[in-house]
Design an enzyme around this catalytic site. Structure first.
Site, short mmCIF file in Angstrom:
data_model
loop_
_atom_site.label_atom_id
_atom_site.label_comp_id
_atom_site.label_asym_id
_atom_site.label_seq_id
_atom_site.Cartn_x
_atom_site.Cartn_y
_atom_site.Cartn_z
N HIS A 1 0.89 -0.79 -0.23
CA HIS A 1 -0.07 -0.12 -0.45
C HIS A 1 0.32 1.39 0.19
O HIS A 1 0.97 2.17 -0.83
CB HIS A 1 -0.59 0.29 0.84
N LEU B 1 -3.41 -8.49 2.85
CA LEU B 1 -3.86 -9.64 3.87
C LEU B 1 -5.88 -9.83 3.29
O LEU B 1 -6.17 -10.71 3.30
CB LEU B 1 -4.37 -8.85 5.12
N ALA B 2 -6.55 -9.14 3.06
CA ALA B 2 -7.80 -9.39 2.82
C ALA B 2 -7.38 -8.22 1.46
O ALA B 2 -7.45 -7.83 0.20
CB ALA B 2 -8.83 -8.43 3.00
N GLY C 1 -9.55 -6.53 -0.47
CA GLY C 1 -10.02 -5.05 -0.76
C GLY C 1 -10.16 -4.36 -1.55
O GLY C 1 -10.15 -5.01 -3.01
N HIS D 1 -8.61 -1.97 -3.07
CA HIS D 1 -7.06 -1.72 -3.60
C HIS D 1 -7.00 -3.30 -4.25
O HIS D 1 -6.09 -3.24 -5.36
CB HIS D 1 -5.83 -1.47 -2.54
#
Length: 120
Positions: free
Chosen positions: A9, A70-71, A73, A75
């Site tokens: 990120h 990790l997830a 989302g 992005h």
């Protein structure tokens, strides 16, 4: 030449970005057939498109992109695939493969379970 770009990120906290760079260096030591680098979605440099451009300029015929998230989302589901697709159209001769994000990687549950102490 093959390139692996670790996608994160990005953070306003410089130490967080250095951690990602350190992980890329650790991956490079384990993957001698790859030129490994890190790239950031926002808040730090290089951005993802720039990292892809650099890899191609350095001779990569195959670029693997590993989302260090990790997830799934926005992005992971929208932003990163859109950037990769735009670069794919720009570099039609280069194979670009967007790998599964970290949280969806095979063995992740085993990895996390191994972190949990089972004895007091």
């Amino acid at each position: 030449m093959q390139a692996l770009i670790l996608l994160a990120h990005g953070s306003r906290r410089a130490e967080s970005n250095r951690e990602v760079q350190a992980m890329a260096e650790q991956l490079a030591a384990r993957l001698p057939g790859f030129r490994v680098s890190a790239a950031f979605l926002e808040l730090s440099a290089p951005d993802i498109a720039t990292a892809i451009d650099r890899a191609v300029a350095q001779g990569a015929g195959r670029v693997l992109l590993l989302p260090y998230f990790l997830a799934a989302g926005r992005h992971v589901v929208e932003d990163i695939p859109a950037i990769v697709e735009e670069r794919r159209t720009h570099y039609a001769e280069v194979e670009m493969l967007l790998l599964p994000y970290l949280g969806a990687a095979p063995g992740m549950a085993d990895f996390l379970a191994a972190l949990v102490p089972t004895s007091p």
